[in-house]
Design a protein around this motif. Structure first.
Motif, PDB file in Angstrom:
ATOM      1  N   SER A 115       0.837  -1.196   0.000  1.00 36.29           N
ATOM      2  CA  SER A 115       0.000   0.000   0.000  1.00 36.29           C
ATOM      3  C   SER A 115       0.877   1.253   0.000  1.00 36.29           C
ATOM      4  O   SER A 115       1.695   1.443   0.900  1.00 36.29           O
ATOM      5  CB  SER A 115      -0.932  -0.007   1.216  1.00 36.29           C
ATOM      6  OG  SER A 115      -1.988   0.906   1.043  1.00 36.29           O
ATOM      7  N   PHE A 116       0.729   2.077  -1.041  1.00 40.97           N
ATOM      8  CA  PHE A 116       1.388   3.374  -1.126  1.00 40.97           C
ATOM      9  C   PHE A 116       0.421   4.419  -0.571  1.00 40.97           C
ATOM     10  O   PHE A 116      -0.697   4.566  -1.088  1.00 40.97           O
ATOM     11  CB  PHE A 116       1.723   3.727  -2.575  1.00 40.97           C
ATOM     12  CG  PHE A 116       2.923   3.013  -3.131  1.00 40.97           C
ATOM     13  CD1 PHE A 116       4.080   3.718  -3.442  1.00 40.97           C
ATOM     14  CD2 PHE A 116       2.910   1.642  -3.359  1.00 40.97           C
ATOM     15  CE1 PHE A 116       5.197   3.068  -3.970  1.00 40.97           C
ATOM     16  CE2 PHE A 116       4.007   0.990  -3.880  1.00 40.97           C
ATOM     17  CZ  PHE A 116       5.164   1.700  -4.185  1.00 40.97           C
ATOM     18  N   CYS A 117       0.832   5.161   0.456  1.00 42.84           N
ATOM     19  CA  CYS A 117      -0.050   6.121   1.125  1.00 42.84           C
ATOM     20  C   CYS A 117       0.585   7.508   1.115  1.00 42.84           C
ATOM     21  O   CYS A 117       1.572   7.762   1.824  1.00 42.84           O
ATOM     22  CB  CYS A 117      -0.319   5.679   2.567  1.00 42.84           C
ATOM     23  SG  CYS A 117      -1.101   4.063   2.713  1.00 42.84           S
ATOM     24  N   PHE A 118       0.034   8.406   0.300  1.00 44.52           N
ATOM     25  CA  PHE A 118       0.513   9.784   0.216  1.00 44.52           C
ATOM     26  C   PHE A 118      -0.267  10.644   1.215  1.00 44.52           C
ATOM     27  O   PHE A 118      -1.497  10.624   1.231  1.00 44.52           O
ATOM     28  CB  PHE A 118       0.308  10.342  -1.190  1.00 44.52           C
ATOM     29  CG  PHE A 118       1.175   9.709  -2.240  1.00 44.52           C
ATOM     30  CD1 PHE A 118       2.422  10.246  -2.544  1.00 44.52           C
ATOM     31  CD2 PHE A 118       0.761   8.572  -2.925  1.00 44.52           C
ATOM     32  CE1 PHE A 118       3.226   9.660  -3.521  1.00 44.52           C
ATOM     33  CE2 PHE A 118       1.553   7.985  -3.898  1.00 44.52           C
ATOM     34  CZ  PHE A 118       2.798   8.532  -4.194  1.00 44.52           C
ATOM     35  N   HIS A 119       0.457  11.424   2.017  1.00 40.75           N
ATOM     36  CA  HIS A 119      -0.163  12.277   3.025  1.00 40.75           C
ATOM     37  C   HIS A 119      -0.355  13.680   2.462  1.00 40.75           C
ATOM     38  O   HIS A 119       0.590  14.301   1.955  1.00 40.75           O
ATOM     39  CB  HIS A 119       0.723  12.358   4.269  1.00 40.75           C
ATOM     40  CG  HIS A 119       0.890  11.054   4.981  1.00 40.75           C
ATOM     41  ND1 HIS A 119       0.485  10.862   6.284  1.00 40.75           N
ATOM     42  CD2 HIS A 119       1.419   9.871   4.578  1.00 40.75           C
ATOM     43  CE1 HIS A 119       0.769   9.619   6.654  1.00 40.75           C
ATOM     44  NE2 HIS A 119       1.340   9.002   5.623  1.00 40.75           N
TER      45      HIS A 119
END
Length: 430
Positions: A28-32
């Motif tokens: 999972s790639f999670c951009f904030h």
């Protein structure tokens, strides 16, 4: 179950949870992102990127590719955690160890890189037909919130509570902004997302962290720029005068939602007794709301309490007959006042802790829930593992629960009721 984290690039952190519990590997790639004025654009970007990328330009191309990866699962999404949005791109693939063919995990990393960094472009921006279609899909999604009256009431209560705060913005954006969306701005916001946003990459499965790091470094091809700092979520800790908002709609059952300021951050030591407090109040069949509001008084079709730990809020929800509104509010407040006076039975206390521990242990069997928990840790800059959280909950005392109960203050009562004529929103201070 100890998670390992490694700094990879500017603002890119890899989190690997090696475990042999699963036959699959979840990435999972999670951009904030800050929940700022770009929030509608942020929400739309994952949906547009999901439509196609270099080498897989249509949904059918993507479906065929996923089938070739032994039925890999691919999804995107957007979440709100406090006053930030998380743009998520995820895949689940069968572990290479169970296949004759090797390299499936590597292909998953390369595919996610294509989706994120090599979208289908047209005239210097996203493909216009993809943007137009996803705008309509997102507008329909936002409008459909009203069809889920429980979720709608929770969202409306949060909006009324947090007027003037970024948290009041809906995670999927605003319909009017979508209608007036600027295509060029959408592409520029996308570039800002991939180049400057803090990025957490989570990998859960029976994997070697060193190998995973190598795969990420070889596959993720984007020139990172100066990484933005996401502002801390603001906590409104002042005593407030409660207000009441009544909204009228064509409904058969009233939806009561009461919003409270807990005055406790998830980073505070009081957070652990607050978890127990919320569970005693409305966390299941053992709770005061279930026993006293639903069962004994027969006032509610359902009754629950729910924490929003990233903003320091608690919501109490109940489905009621409209003419039972005041009686229900009174008996709910009686339960909170009783807890503040220390009127908690041992059965309620133990039932709450057991329910929390069971729920947390269950989340260890779901890769998506494991990722969500450690994503929350990243947001809060916490290093408490799930196992440690369970032990901290087991160590909570009755006195600690009573102490935090005195910090919880009513902010807003939102009531969705049936209407006689027209659509009306009433607001008043209590």
């Amino acid at each position: 179950m100890r998670i390992e984290n490694m700094d990879i690039d500017k603002g890119v952190k890899l989190w690997v949870l090696p475990t042999n519990k699963f036959k699959t590997v979840t990435i999972s790639f999670c951009f904030h992102r800050d929940l700022d004025e770009d929030y509608t654009y942020n929400a739309l970007i994952p949906a547009v990127l999901k439509r196609g990328c270099e080498g897989f330009e249509t949904l059918k191309d993507i479906e065929r590719h996923l089938e070739s990866l032994y039925g890999a699962l691919f999804d995107v999404g957007v979440q709100k955690k406090g006053e930030r949005q998380i743009l998520r791109f995820s895949m689940e693939v069968v572990n290479d160890d169970y296949l004759a063919e090797q390299g499936i995990l590597a292909q998953a990393f390369y595919f996610l890189n294509c989706v994120i960094n090599r979208p289908v472009l047209e005239g210097g921006g996203f493909k216009k037909s993809y943007v137009a279609q996803e705008k309509e899909n997102m507008k329909n999604r936002i409008k459909s919130l009203v069809n889920d009256k429980i979720q709608y009431s929770l969202e409306r209560c949060a909006q009324e509570m947090c007027k003037g705060e970024k948290y009041s913005r809906y995670v999927f954006g605003d319909v009017k902004e979508l209608e007036n969306l600027d295509d060029a701005r959408l592409y520029n916001v996308y570039l800002d997302v991939v180049q400057t946003s803090p990025l957490d990459v989570f990998v859960v499965g029976d994997v070697d962290p060193a190998k995973v790091r190598l795969l990420l470094e070889r596959s993720f091809s984007v020139e990172r720029k100066q990484v933005k700092t996401i502002p801390k979520t603001t906590y409104k800790k002042l005593q407030v005068v409660p207000k009441t908002v009544t909204e009228e709609m064509d409904v058969n059952q009233g939806k009561l939602t009461m919003g409270f300021r807990t005055n406790i951050s998830a980073a505070d030591k009081e957070y652990f007794p607050l978890l127990v407090y919320s569970s005693i109040l409305g966390g299941g069949p053992h709770s005061k709301l279930f026993i006293n509001v639903r069962e004994k008084a027969s006032l509610a079709y359902y009754a629950f309490a729910r924490l929003e730990k990233f903003k320091g809020l608690m919501f109490v929800g109940a489905g009621i007959d409209v003419d039972k509104y005041q009686q229900t509010v009174d008996i709910i407040m009686e339960q909170l006042n009783a807890m503040a006076r220390g009127q908690i039975t041992q059965q309620e206390f133990e039932g709450a802790i057991n329910a929390l521990v069971t729920s947390l242990k269950g989340s260890m069997d779901q890769p998506s829930q494991l990722i969500d928990y450690y994503l929350g840790n990243s947001v809060m800059d916490s290093d408490v593992t799930l196992e440690e959280l369970i032990e901290k909950i087991k160590g909570v005392t009755m006195d600690q629960v009573v102490e935090v109960s005195n910090k919880v203050k009513l902010d807003t009562i939102y009531f969705l009721r049936n209407r006689k004529r027209g659509y009306v929103v009433h607001e008043k201070g209590n």
